[in-house]
Design an enzyme around this catalytic site. Structure first.
Site, PDB file in Angstrom:
ATOM      1  N   GLU A 117      56.925  61.251  40.097  1.00  0.00           N
ATOM      2  CA  GLU A 117      57.806  62.189  40.792  1.00  0.00           C
ATOM      3  C   GLU A 117      58.110  61.737  42.216  1.00  0.00           C
ATOM      4  OE1 GLU A 117      57.286  66.488  38.898  1.00  0.00           O
ATOM      5  OE2 GLU A 117      55.377  65.680  39.610  1.00  0.00           O
ATOM      6  N   ALA A 123      48.670  62.743  40.805  1.00  0.00           N
ATOM      7  CA  ALA A 123      47.929  63.604  41.730  1.00  0.00           C
ATOM      8  C   ALA A 123      46.432  63.364  41.524  1.00  0.00           C
ATOM      9  CB  ALA A 123      48.269  65.067  41.465  1.00  0.00           C
ATOM     10  N   GLY A 132      52.465  62.827  39.434  1.00  0.00           N
ATOM     11  CA  GLY A 132      53.011  62.958  40.778  1.00  0.00           C
ATOM     12  C   GLY A 132      53.481  61.634  41.345  1.00  0.00           C
ATOM     13  N   GLU A 166      51.713  65.587  32.277  1.00  0.00           N
ATOM     14  CA  GLU A 166      51.213  66.888  32.739  1.00  0.00           C
ATOM     15  C   GLU A 166      50.935  67.887  31.620  1.00  0.00           C
ATOM     16  OE1 GLU A 166      53.247  65.198  36.433  1.00  0.00           O
ATOM     17  OE2 GLU A 166      53.535  65.119  34.267  1.00  0.00           O
TER      18      GLU A 166
END
Length: 246
Positions: free
Chosen positions: A108, A62, A105, A128
């Site tokens: 993911e 992210a 992210g 994270e």
């Protein structure tokens, strides 16, 4: 402003390339919005999807600059989780062609695909907890399904990064290819899938995503639909004729 996704549209598939190379394809709000728009098209007109990253990187995660400023209200909207779940539930299969970094992210997003292939240069990880948050966009439920609870626990609790050969050994990737061969290999997989009956493929994916408790009741109904299809009769007749001619 340049698009965050580069789209190559074909009759039976779409190749979506994450295209923010200046920030290693970090997933920002603009990319999330473009992924939603892409999902809307593929829900309306089902086709195969190949996800790929520009510049030898899948997605570095992210966008931390945006993530730092997000609040509890943003967290409750599940911004990335929502779009990744939509990708996971697309009617036709999704192939992730992963090169370089697939972190946070970005990892993911790859976990949301049905099939993942990669290169030796792949680096998967979920850092994270080191940033004071959790992997909340699919890692805590999809990664255990893919690699098992113990290995998922190790990755998520330590933040360790694994390379392509280890990801292959764990089953996170199904094949490794040279970087220049990665996208052609993804197309070869898509070709094999596209050669099969589209409706049977769509229903197989639906069953793969169905909870085991519901599976038995649903599988008979789905098979019943296919047993009565003209395409099933055509394909089986062709198979029998090929067998007879040998």
């Amino acid at each position: 402003m340049a698009d965050a996704l580069r789209i190559d549209e074909r009759d039976d598939r779409i190749v979506a390339t994450l295209d923010r190379p200046e920030v290693r394809n970090a997933i920002d709000q603009a990319m999330v919005d473009e992924l939603h728009a892409l999902c809307e098209r593929l829900e309306r007109s089902p086709r195969l999807l190949i996800l790929h990253g520009a510049g030898g990187v899948f997605a570095s995660g992210a966008d931390i600059a945006q993530l730092r400023d997000r609040t509890s209200a943003d967290a409750r909207q599940s911004i990335n989780a929502t779009v990744f779940d939509r990708i996971r539930r697309l009617p036709m299969p999704v192939i992730a062609a992963v090169d370089g970094y697939a972190l946070g992210g970005g990892a993911e997003l790859a976990y949301a695909a049905d099939i993942r292939i990669g290169t030796d240069r792949v680096r998967f990880g979920n850092p994270e907890t080191g940033l004071g948050i959790i992997a909340a966009a699919g890692a805590t439920w999809r990664l255990p399904e893919i690699v098992g609870h113990a290995r998922a626990s190790e990755l998520l609790l330590t933040g360790r990064v694994i390379d392509g050969p280890e990801a292959l050994m764990w089953g996170l990737l199904s094949a490794l290819h040279a970087p220049d061969d990665l996208l052609p290999a993804a197309h070869a997989l898509a070709d094999r899938i596209a050669a099969n009956d589209a409706r049977a493929t769509e229903l197989t994916k639906r069953l793969l995503l169905t909870a085991s408790a519901e599976h038995l009741a649903l599988v008979g109904e789905i098979q019943a639909e296919l047993f009565d299809s003209d395409e099933k009769r055509r394909r089986m007749t062709a198979f029998l004729e090929r067998k007879k001619s040998r």
